[in-house]
Every structure is written in structure tokens, then in C-alpha cells.
Design a protein around this motif. Structure first.
Motif, PDB file in Angstrom:
ATOM      1  N   PRO A   1      -4.498  -0.992  -6.721  1.00  0.00           N
ATOM      2  CA  PRO A   1      -5.627  -1.916  -6.497  1.00  0.00           C
ATOM      3  C   PRO A   1      -5.367  -2.898  -5.357  1.00  0.00           C
ATOM      4  CG  PRO A   1      -4.978  -1.858  -8.821  1.00  0.00           C
ATOM      5  CD  PRO A   1      -3.946  -1.089  -8.077  1.00  0.00           C
ATOM      6  N   LEU A   2      -4.106  -3.068  -5.001  1.00  0.00           N
ATOM      7  CA  LEU A   2      -3.776  -4.033  -3.948  1.00  0.00           C
ATOM      8  C   LEU A   2      -3.641  -3.371  -2.583  1.00  0.00           C
ATOM      9  CD1 LEU A   2      -1.117  -6.110  -5.886  1.00  0.00           C
ATOM     10  CD2 LEU A   2      -3.509  -6.666  -5.453  1.00  0.00           C
ATOM     11  N   ALA A   3      -3.780  -2.041  -2.559  1.00  0.00           N
ATOM     12  CA  ALA A   3      -3.504  -1.308  -1.327  1.00  0.00           C
ATOM     13  C   ALA A   3      -4.458  -1.711  -0.206  1.00  0.00           C
ATOM     14  CB  ALA A   3      -3.587   0.180  -1.588  1.00  0.00           C
ATOM     15  N   ARG A   4      -5.720  -1.936  -0.558  1.00  0.00           N
ATOM     16  CA  ARG A   4      -6.691  -2.272   0.497  1.00  0.00           C
ATOM     17  C   ARG A   4      -6.329  -3.586   1.166  1.00  0.00           C
ATOM     18  NH1 ARG A   4     -12.450  -0.734  -2.393  1.00  0.00           N
ATOM     19  NH2 ARG A   4     -11.924   1.436  -2.843  1.00  0.00           N
ATOM     20  N   LEU A   5      -5.989  -4.574   0.347  1.00  0.00           N
ATOM     21  CA  LEU A   5      -5.627  -5.868   0.916  1.00  0.00           C
ATOM     22  C   LEU A   5      -4.380  -5.719   1.785  1.00  0.00           C
ATOM     23  CD1 LEU A   5      -5.987  -8.879   1.171  1.00  0.00           C
ATOM     24  CD2 LEU A   5      -4.613  -9.181  -0.890  1.00  0.00           C
TER      25      LEU A   5
ATOM     26  N   ALA B 142       0.837  -1.203   0.000  1.00  0.00           N
ATOM     27  CA  ALA B 142       0.000   0.000   0.000  1.00  0.00           C
ATOM     28  C   ALA B 142       0.870   1.249   0.000  1.00  0.00           C
ATOM     29  CB  ALA B 142      -0.908  -0.004   1.219  1.00  0.00           C
ATOM     30  N   SER B 143       1.937   1.228   0.771  1.00  0.00           N
ATOM     31  CA  SER B 143       2.796   2.407   0.839  1.00  0.00           C
ATOM     32  C   SER B 143       3.411   2.707  -0.519  1.00  0.00           C
ATOM     33  CB  SER B 143       3.912   2.195   1.856  1.00  0.00           C
ATOM     34  OG  SER B 143       3.370   1.982   3.120  1.00  0.00           O
ATOM     35  N   ILE B 144       3.826   1.655  -1.213  1.00  0.00           N
ATOM     36  CA  ILE B 144       4.421   1.894  -2.524  1.00  0.00           C
ATOM     37  C   ILE B 144       3.399   2.555  -3.436  1.00  0.00           C
ATOM     38  CG2 ILE B 144       5.441   0.829  -4.555  1.00  0.00           C
ATOM     39  CD1 ILE B 144       6.510  -1.353  -2.874  1.00  0.00           C
ATOM     40  N   GLY B 145       2.161   2.065  -3.347  1.00  0.00           N
ATOM     41  CA  GLY B 145       1.120   2.630  -4.191  1.00  0.00           C
ATOM     42  C   GLY B 145       0.855   4.086  -3.874  1.00  0.00           C
ATOM     43  N   ALA B 146       0.689   4.397  -2.588  1.00  0.00           N
ATOM     44  CA  ALA B 146       0.229   5.734  -2.220  1.00  0.00           C
ATOM     45  C   ALA B 146       1.382   6.714  -2.053  1.00  0.00           C
ATOM     46  CB  ALA B 146      -0.576   5.662  -0.925  1.00  0.00           C
TER      47      ALA B 146
ATOM     48  N   LEU C  59      -5.530 -14.623  10.097  1.00  0.00           N
ATOM     49  CA  LEU C  59      -6.159 -15.029   8.849  1.00  0.00           C
ATOM     50  C   LEU C  59      -7.678 -14.853   8.901  1.00  0.00           C
ATOM     51  CD1 LEU C  59      -4.043 -18.156   7.849  1.00  0.00           C
ATOM     52  CD2 LEU C  59      -4.062 -15.890   6.808  1.00  0.00           C
ATOM     53  N   VAL C  60      -8.276 -15.131  10.053  1.00  0.00           N
ATOM     54  CA  VAL C  60      -9.730 -14.943  10.155  1.00  0.00           C
ATOM     55  C   VAL C  60     -10.079 -13.480   9.934  1.00  0.00           C
ATOM     56  CG1 VAL C  60     -11.633 -14.874  11.796  1.00  0.00           C
ATOM     57  CG2 VAL C  60     -10.281 -16.944  11.574  1.00  0.00           C
ATOM     58  N   VAL C  61      -9.312 -12.596  10.579  1.00  0.00           N
ATOM     59  CA  VAL C  61      -9.581 -11.165  10.390  1.00  0.00           C
ATOM     60  C   VAL C  61      -9.474 -10.823   8.898  1.00  0.00           C
ATOM     61  CG1 VAL C  61      -8.758  -8.832  10.886  1.00  0.00           C
ATOM     62  CG2 VAL C  61      -8.804 -10.546  12.702  1.00  0.00           C
ATOM     63  N   ALA C  62      -8.442 -11.357   8.243  1.00  0.00           N
ATOM     64  CA  ALA C  62      -8.229 -11.032   6.835  1.00  0.00           C
ATOM     65  C   ALA C  62      -9.345 -11.601   5.966  1.00  0.00           C
ATOM     66  CB  ALA C  62      -6.878 -11.568   6.386  1.00  0.00           C
TER      67      ALA C  62
ATOM     68  N   PHE D 292       1.824 -11.534   2.094  1.00  0.00           N
ATOM     69  CA  PHE D 292       0.906 -10.830   1.194  1.00  0.00           C
ATOM     70  C   PHE D 292       0.746 -11.599  -0.109  1.00  0.00           C
ATOM     71  CE2 PHE D 292       0.074  -7.912  -2.260  1.00  0.00           C
ATOM     72  CZ  PHE D 292      -1.011  -7.211  -1.789  1.00  0.00           C
ATOM     73  N   VAL D 293       1.875 -11.975  -0.708  1.00  0.00           N
ATOM     74  CA  VAL D 293       1.830 -12.642  -2.011  1.00  0.00           C
ATOM     75  C   VAL D 293       1.099 -13.970  -1.903  1.00  0.00           C
ATOM     76  CG1 VAL D 293       3.288 -13.867  -3.658  1.00  0.00           C
ATOM     77  CG2 VAL D 293       3.842 -11.536  -2.992  1.00  0.00           C
ATOM     78  N   LEU D 294       1.424 -14.716  -0.855  1.00  0.00           N
ATOM     79  CA  LEU D 294       0.806 -16.022  -0.702  1.00  0.00           C
ATOM     80  C   LEU D 294      -0.706 -15.889  -0.504  1.00  0.00           C
ATOM     81  CD1 LEU D 294       2.301 -18.643  -0.824  1.00  0.00           C
ATOM     82  CD2 LEU D 294       2.258 -18.762   1.667  1.00  0.00           C
ATOM     83  N   PHE D 295      -1.085 -14.927   0.336  1.00  0.00           N
ATOM     84  CA  PHE D 295      -2.513 -14.731   0.595  1.00  0.00           C
ATOM     85  C   PHE D 295      -3.215 -14.309  -0.693  1.00  0.00           C
ATOM     86  CE2 PHE D 295      -6.271 -12.434   1.982  1.00  0.00           C
ATOM     87  CZ  PHE D 295      -6.758 -13.245   2.994  1.00  0.00           C
TER      88      PHE D 295
END
Lengths: 245, 136, 417
Positions: free
Chosen positions: C88-92, C75-79, C375-378, C213-216
Motif C-alpha cells: 500500500p505504500l509503494a505508490r508514495l 516500493a521495491s521491497i513490496g514488489a 515536496l511540491v511535486v510530492a 519517506f517515514v517523515l513524509f
């Protein structure tokens, strides 16, 4: 913290020509503190261990501490060295060059700048006004950060339920504990149990006294023969001195 | 819309309450019911006096103890007369064999009310719950 | 301007969704059961002792907390660094950061000797304690990242988007430094007495966070039938390779500088040569399987864009990361503290001997429960909120093919974060 550093005390001793008059804090001999009176900030309780008088196979101090505080003895059959609390232990030191062996007792060194107090998140690890370092177990959440921070391995964690604790040393599961110089005895005007036992049954190697009192027996002996402090390089200004190491 | 004028309602409710109480009183007054409604606090050592009148102790003992422990541990201010060990020596409860009970026992002084009020205190996981010189 | 990417939550009615939640729920129940037992019986049932006072729960907790701040990196890289491809990946990224932190903190709290006194921890602060500071850093992180996530999702939050994004970026660097400082402040422990721990922790956070992140992302896209194009993955692969290289560099410098200072020779010989299982874990787990192999999988030119290589690398990095933290925490405690330099020492309290530590099943369960909580939270977050883009195919997120021209700039970017 207007605590005079030991160096300064020694210097003023030298300047004053030995044991003559010194202008400064009044002498604080060991005496019962009257009810309602707080610990005295002008006092710095400390220990001196003369390892030459401390016999390698004598454990009178350890024995007395465990009995006073209601801890298991290392000689008990059910003693668990990995989990049971040890406030004081004898550390056998052998000089590999000479083969000379000593076994000084090591306990909480009652640092003037205690790392355990610095790291404790809740303020449970604390230093009393008279510079005794102890755990206020009412605030301890059992995070064990103080144990990570202590250079002397002085602290133990209570790993299971206990029964029949001594009324003057409440202790229980999930909290950290350590030597508190027997605050309950000091407040009654008695020296710590280990020191009393060493004087009575041991070699008389341990001396208890007020480092801030230039006339204390402890300071007299230090002025005569000097003293070594464990890991003095860390700059924690510990309150336990060793001679003959 | 109600038939009763608005401002009469409190008075009416009060009257109903009083009536209910009057009907219930004879029942409450029986010893059996009282024992269930109020805990049976074990008596203290005879001929002694508490730190404050019992009614006040009931209300303030927790604050007193918290204050005391902070003063004792952090400031080093000892007050033997108000210490927890002293409470327990006046308030020691003996069982049928003349043994002083520990906090394990529901008859312990500190448990009668707490069990009743569903209060749990952790004090006795560390503190001895009976005087050291008590027969055991 | 970023493209308007449509988001589609996970289908909360799908059988797979409930299956995953059920399994995670089981893991959490197991961990809570273990924690309950630990508090009932005391820590005697764990492998922890008076010598090794922090055990496997802390390994998991520190790993998750460190990974949390790294997960925010995408997200930091994006913003902050204005890379539209990552937007598009920032939220995740933000959601995972919060989830991992919550998971890690849960483990930390459940391992306390007196978790019932949590209120004490919240009402009594010692402001000199880095631990107490961390409590604020962690809650602040959750608040800031939460605000950032809200600003991304809700139009009403657009005004706070920039401040929240920048705030979260700076905060996460401070947070990782703070976590590293928990160890850095332990002057007496030779293993932690090094200034390089702070940058090392930041590099570790980038590696672990990105791997998770990538794996998820790959797993959730596959499970919910979302197209996931090669452009994004290839760039994440390279970025991971670069931060991994940086991390290994810091590890090497850490040990080499220790070897230079003779007072640290003892601890280095212990960790690198004489530590028994710890040494094996260091060379085999952390350096080889968790370092060099993934480095190859991520950076070998012929494996660029290879999904198998990427996911294998991510798995290895996660396991290697756990090994690394294990070595740091357990290794640092197993090495005997030096009280009397130059003497042979022995005592009834394990002076002068290497402390042994064998984790108990309860600790394993508790640690895994922390992962499961995260993981549940995610997963629930992905189902309840518009977190996941509906389409991550190359055509959807990079219609103008800007990716190729940006590739060169990535190297410089990785150096600055």
C-alpha cells in the motif's frame, strides 16, 4: 593515438646512437600554420622547466601570461586570490630535510590522458590534435567537474562579468578556463608567452617544443638530463617536464 | 452555407490581400515608416567587400560564425580573413567622438538588427566587441 | 495477493493544503531569486572559489538525488521482494523518489555557471563522462519509476507492472552507483579515491530515502487525518535501524582502510582530527547526531514502535545526512591537493593550504528551494493521484497479523538490498 611514448622516443634515441637519423614522424618546428590547415596530430606540444635556472623570486612567466591573456596580476591591489583566474603560478617548494628551496611554475600539464576531458559532460574540455588541452568555451556550461577532476588545480572559473578582454583570449562569466599554451600564438608560429618571457627576462628556464620530434631542443635536453613529471604516479602522461626537482 | 463556391475562395483572398497592400503601400514608402520596419544597418568600412553578398550575409552569418568557431577552436583551423575580430574591424562603428563603440552601445553593428529582431547573442560577454587597436 | 486497499487523494480544497503549498512556493521563489542573482552577479556572491568549486548547492543536490533512489526502496521491497505489507505504500514511495530526484536536479541545473546553455548539455554528449551518463540515468529513472507508478494506479498498466518494478529496482542501484562514481572517478582527490564509495552511497541512499519517506508519511497522515497503524511504522523503524547500521559500518571501513594505506594518512588526519569545523561536523553531526543517536532511537528495544523516537530519528538522519554529504564534498575539496609529496609548498593559488568555505545565504536558499521543489511535486502528486491509502491502520493493512511472522525475515532482507 599512435603517439610514440616518451620512453620509446628515448629508446630509439639511444639505439640510433644519439642524434643520428631516426625513422619516424617528421620534425615539427614551430612555424605559422597556413590558413585553412588543421592542427597537426603528429605534434605533441610540451614544456620543459629547468628549476635550477628558475629563480625563486622571478615571476616573468606569470607576469607575461597575465598580460598576454588579459588576466589580473597577483600584485594588483584589487586582486582576489580566491576568485581571480591564474593560468600559471609559481609554487614555492622547500625540502624540509635540506632547506633547499625552488619555485617552479605550474600550469595546465597538458596530459595525454586528461581527466578534465574525460569527465566533461558536453565535450567542452577537449584535446586538440596537437595535444593541447583547452576549453571550448562555446560548449562550457560551467559545471566545474573538470576543476574537481584536475590533479594540478590548473583551472579557474570566471566568477563575474568581465570587460576589455583580449581579442585573442575571449573569456567570460560562468565558464571554466586554463592555460592553452597560447594556442593563438602557436598557430602564428610563436612560443607561449611565458616561455618567451622566461627566455627574454627570466632565467631561460622554460623550453617549449615538440615532444614527438626527436630532434627538438626539448627532447635533446630531456635525453641529456632526464625529467620529472608532477604526479607521474597517476599515469596521465603529462606534457610538462621538470628538471632539478 | 456560403454564397461563394468553395474553389473561388483562394482567389478571393488573394484579391483582398492585393487590395490591402495597394492601399498600404504609400504609407509604407515614407522614410519614417521604413526606418521602423527595417533596421538601419551601419555601413562597413568603405571600399571593402564582405565574405559574401550582403543579402547572403544577412541570412547566413550565424551559421558561418558557428562553423568558423568550431573549426578554429576544435580543429585549430585558422582563417584570419573570416574571423570574428575581422568582421568587427570592417564593421566598426564610431560614435560622435570618433570612438569605436562596444556591444554595450545599441549602435554596434551586431546590435542594430538583433535589437530589432529581438535576438540576443552572448558572444560579446567573452569576445572583444571592437578591434584591440581601436581608440578607447 | 495484496489486499485491495482503497486510496484517497489529499483534499485539494483544504486550507492546510494551500497553506503548505504557499509556504513551499515561497521557498521556491526565494531559491529562484537567489539563482537569478547568482547568474546576474556571477558566482562571486557565493562562498564558492577556485579551490572549493562545488558548494552547498551540490551538497543539497547530491543528498536529494541519493535520497531519491533510497525512497524507492519501500516500493521495491513490496514488489520485488514480495512483502505485501509494504504494497500500500509503494505508490508514495515511487512518487517521492521522482519528486526528490526532480528537486535535486533542479538545484544542480540552477547552480551551473551557464544554465542558459542547458540546450548545449542536451545536444552535446561526451560519452566518456560519468556526468553525461548520469543525465541518462536520471531521465531513465524518471521514466521507469513513472511507468511503475502508472502500472500501480491504472489497471491498463498491469501488464508492465512487474517489468517496471524490477527495472526500477535495478535502475536505482545503478543510479546510486553512478552518483557515487561522480566522486569515485576523481583520482586526484585523496578523499574520494576509494572503491568503497559505491556501496557506501547505496547504504546512504537507503538511510536518507527511508528517513524522508517515514517523515513524509507520518506528517501527511497526520495532516489529512489518516489512521496510521503501528505495524507498518515498527517495521520501517527496524529496517531503518538496520540500514543505518550498515551505512555506519561502511563509513568505518572507509576511514579505517584509509588509515591503513599510508598515502592517505594526510587526508584522514585532516578529516578526522585537524579539519576544524569539518572535523566537528564529522564527529558531532555525522557520527553522533546523525549516526549513533538515531541508531539508538531506531533499534533500542524499549523504543520499538515509539513514534516520537522514530520521527526524531528521521529528522536527525536527514540533518546528519546533509552533514555527511557536506563533509564528503566540501571536506574533499578543502584538503590541499598533493602535487609535490615531501615538500613544504606555498603559492599565490592556495597550494598547500586548507581552503576555507563559508556558504552564502544564496546557496542556502537555492538548496532549500530544491527540497521545496521535491515536496511540491510530492504534495501535488498526492492530491492529484490516488497515492495515499485511505486507511493505514493495523486492521486495514494487516488483517491476518502476518507482520509478526515476517519480522525475522526482515533482517535477511535488509542485508540483500
Amino acid at each position: 593515438m599512435s603517439q610514440p611514448a616518451r620512453r620509446d622516443v628515448l629508446k630509439s634515441l639511444a639505439l640510433g646512437g644519439g642524434l643520428t637519423l631516426i625513422v619516424g614522424p617528421v620534425a615539427h618546428a614551430l612555424a605559422p600554420r597556413p590558413p585553412g590547415q588543421p592542427a597537426d596530430p603528429a605534434t605533441r606540444w610540451a614544456l620543459l622547466v629547468d628549476t635550477r635556472a628558475c629563480k625563486v623570486d622571478c615571476a616573468a612567466c606569470v607576469d607575461a601570461c597575465n598580460r598576454e591573456m588579459g588576466l589580473k596580476q597577483p600584485t594588483d591591489p584589487d586582486f582576489d586570490p580566491a576568485h581571480d583566474a591564474q593560468y600559471i603560478r609559481k609554487v614555492t617548494l622547500r625540502d624540509p630535510d635540506t632547506g633547499h628551496t625552488t619555485a617552479p611554475p605550474v600550469m595546465c600539464q597538458h596530459c595525454a590522458k586528461p581527466p578534465c576531458v574525460d569527465v566533461c559532460p558536453t565535450g567542452a574540455s577537449m584535446q586538440r590534435a596537437d595535444h593541447i588541452v583547452q576549453v571550448d568555451k562555446h560548449l562550457c556550461i560551467g559545471c566545474r567537474y573538470c576543476m574537481m577532476a584536475c590533479p594540478y588545480k590548473a583551472r579557474s572559473f570566471v566568477h563575474q562579468d568581465l570587460t576589455d578582454q583580449k581579442p585573442h583570449n575571449p573569456r567570460g562569466k560562468g565558464c571554466v578556463e586554463s592555460c592553452n599554451l597560447c594556442v593563438h600564438r602557436i598557430d602564428r608560429g610563436e612560443p607561449p608567452a611565458c616561455v618567451a618571457a622566461c627566455q627574454r627576462d627570466g632565467g631561460g628556464a622554460m623550453v617549449f617544443g615538440d615532444l614527438a620530434d626527436p630532434n627538438s631542443d626539448l627532447n635533446r635536453r630531456l635525453a641529456e638530463a632526464g625529467g620529472h613529471r608532477i604526479r607521474a604516479d597517476l599515469g596521465l602522461d603529462t606534457g610538462v617536464y621538470y628538471q632539478g626537482l | 452555407m456560403s454564397a461563394w463556391p468553395q474553389r473561388r475562395r483562394p482567389a478571393l483572398a488573394l484579391a483582398a490581400l492585393l487590395l490591402a497592400l495597394a492601399l498600404a503601400l504609400p504609407v509604407l514608402a515614407t522614410p519614417a515608416a521604413a526606418a521602423e520596419l527595417f533596421p538601419q544597418v551601419p555601413a562597413a568600412a568603405p571600399g571593402t567587400e564582405c565574405l559574401a553578398p550582403p543579402g547572403e550575409m544577412r541570412r547566413t552569418h550565424m551559421d558561418r560564425l558557428t562553423h568558423r568557431r568550431t573549426e578554429a577552436v576544435r580543429a585549430g583551423i585558422r582563417q584570419p580573413a573570416e574571423s570574428l575580430t575581422r568582421c568587427l574591424s570592417c564593421h566598426a562603428v564610431t560614435d560622435t567622438h570618433g570612438q569605436v563603440v562596444t556591444a554595450e552601445d545599441p549602435r554596434h553593428f551586431c546590435r542594430e538588427c538583433h535589437d530589432f529582431a529581438a535576438v540576443t547573442v552572448d558572444c560579446f560577454s567573452c569576445h572583444a566587441s571592437r578591434p584591440e587597436d581601436a581608440p578607447r | 495477493m495484496p489486499h485491495a486497499v482503497p486510496y484517497r487523494p489529499l483534499n485539494g480544497h483544504a486550507r492546510g493544503f494551500w497553506l503548505v503549498l504557499g509556504l513551499l512556493g515561497l521557498a521556491i521563489a526565494g531559491g529562484l531569486g537567489a539563482a537569478h542573482l547568482m547568474h546576474h552577479e556571477g558566482h562571486i556572491i557565493t562562498g564558492m572559489t577556485n579551490q572549493v568549486v562545488w558548494g552547498l548547492p551540490h551538497v543539497f543536490a547530491v543528498f536529494l538525488i541519493v535520497a531519491a533512489s533510497g525512497a524507492l526502496n519501500v516500493a521495491s521491497i513490496g514488489a520485488v521482494f514480495e512483502r505485501p505489507l509494504y504494497k500500500p505504500l509503494a505508490r508514495l514511495s515511487a512518487l517521492l523518489a521522482m519528486a526528490l530526484l526532480i528537486g535535486g536536479l533542479s538545484v544542480l541545473v540552477l547552480d551551473l555557471g551557464r544554465p542558459d546553455r542547458l540546450t548545449v548539455a542536451m545536444t552535446h554528449y561526451n560519452f566518456k563522462s560519468i556526468f553525461a551518463w548520469n543525465i541518462f540515468l536520471y531521465t531513465g529513472f524518471l521514466v521507469l519509476v513513472g511507468a511503475y507508478l502508472w502500472a500501480m494506479i491504472d489497471r491498463a498498466g498491469a501488464r508492465v507492472y512487474k517489468p517496471a518494478a524490477y527495472g526500477a529496482f535495478v535502475w536505482r542501484l545503478v543510479l546510486t552507483t553512478g552518483t557515487g562514481a561522480i566522486f569515485g572517478f576523481l583520482v586526484a582527490r585523496q578523499a574520494y579515491d576509494a572503491a568503497i564509495l559505491a556501496p557506501l552511497f547505496i547504504a546512504m541512499s537507503l538511510v536518507y530515502g527511508k528517513a524522508i519517506f517515514v517523515l513524509f508519511l507520518m506528517a501527511v497522515c497526520r495532516a489529512s487525518g489518516r489512521p496510521l497503524g503501528g505495524v507498518v511504522l515498527r517495521r520501517l523503524q527496524r529496517l531503518m535501524g538496520i540500514v543505518l547500521g550498515a551505512m555506519l559500518y561502511f563509513v568505518a571501513v572507509h576511514h579505517l582502510t584509509n588509515l591503513y594505506a599510508s598515502e592517505h594518512h594526510g587526508i584522514e588526519a585532516f578529516l578526522l582530527r585537524d579539519g576544524g569545523p569539518l572535523t566537528t561536523l564529522f564527529w558531532g553531526g555525522h557520527v553522533l547526531l546523525g549516526g549513533l543517536v538515531p541508531l539508538y532511537l531506531l533499534l533500542a528495544p524499549r523504543l520499538g514502535g515509539n513514534r516520537r523516537a522514530l520521527s526524531a530519528a528521521a529528522v536527525l538522519l536527514i540533518l546528519g545526512g546533509l552533514t555527511q554529504v557536506y563533509g564528503l564534498i566540501i571536506g574533499g575539496q578543502s584538503a590541499p591537493l598533493v602535487l609535490f609529496p615531501g615538500f613544504e609548498v606555498s603559492s599565490a593559488f592556495a597550494d598547500g593550504v586548507v581552503a576555507s568555505y563559508v556558504p552564502s545565504p544564496w546557496e542556502v536558499l537555492l538548496g532549500l528551494a530544491g527540497v521545496a521543489i521535491g515536496l511540491v511535486v510530492a504534495v501535488v502528486g498526492c492530491a492529484a493521484l490516488p497515492i495515499l491509502p485511505a486507511d493505514l491502520s493495523d486492521a486495514a493493512i494487516d488483517p491476518d497479523h502476518v507482520a509478526d511472522t515476517l519480522d525475522e525475515q526482515d533482517g535477511a532482507l535488509a542485508g540483500t538490498t
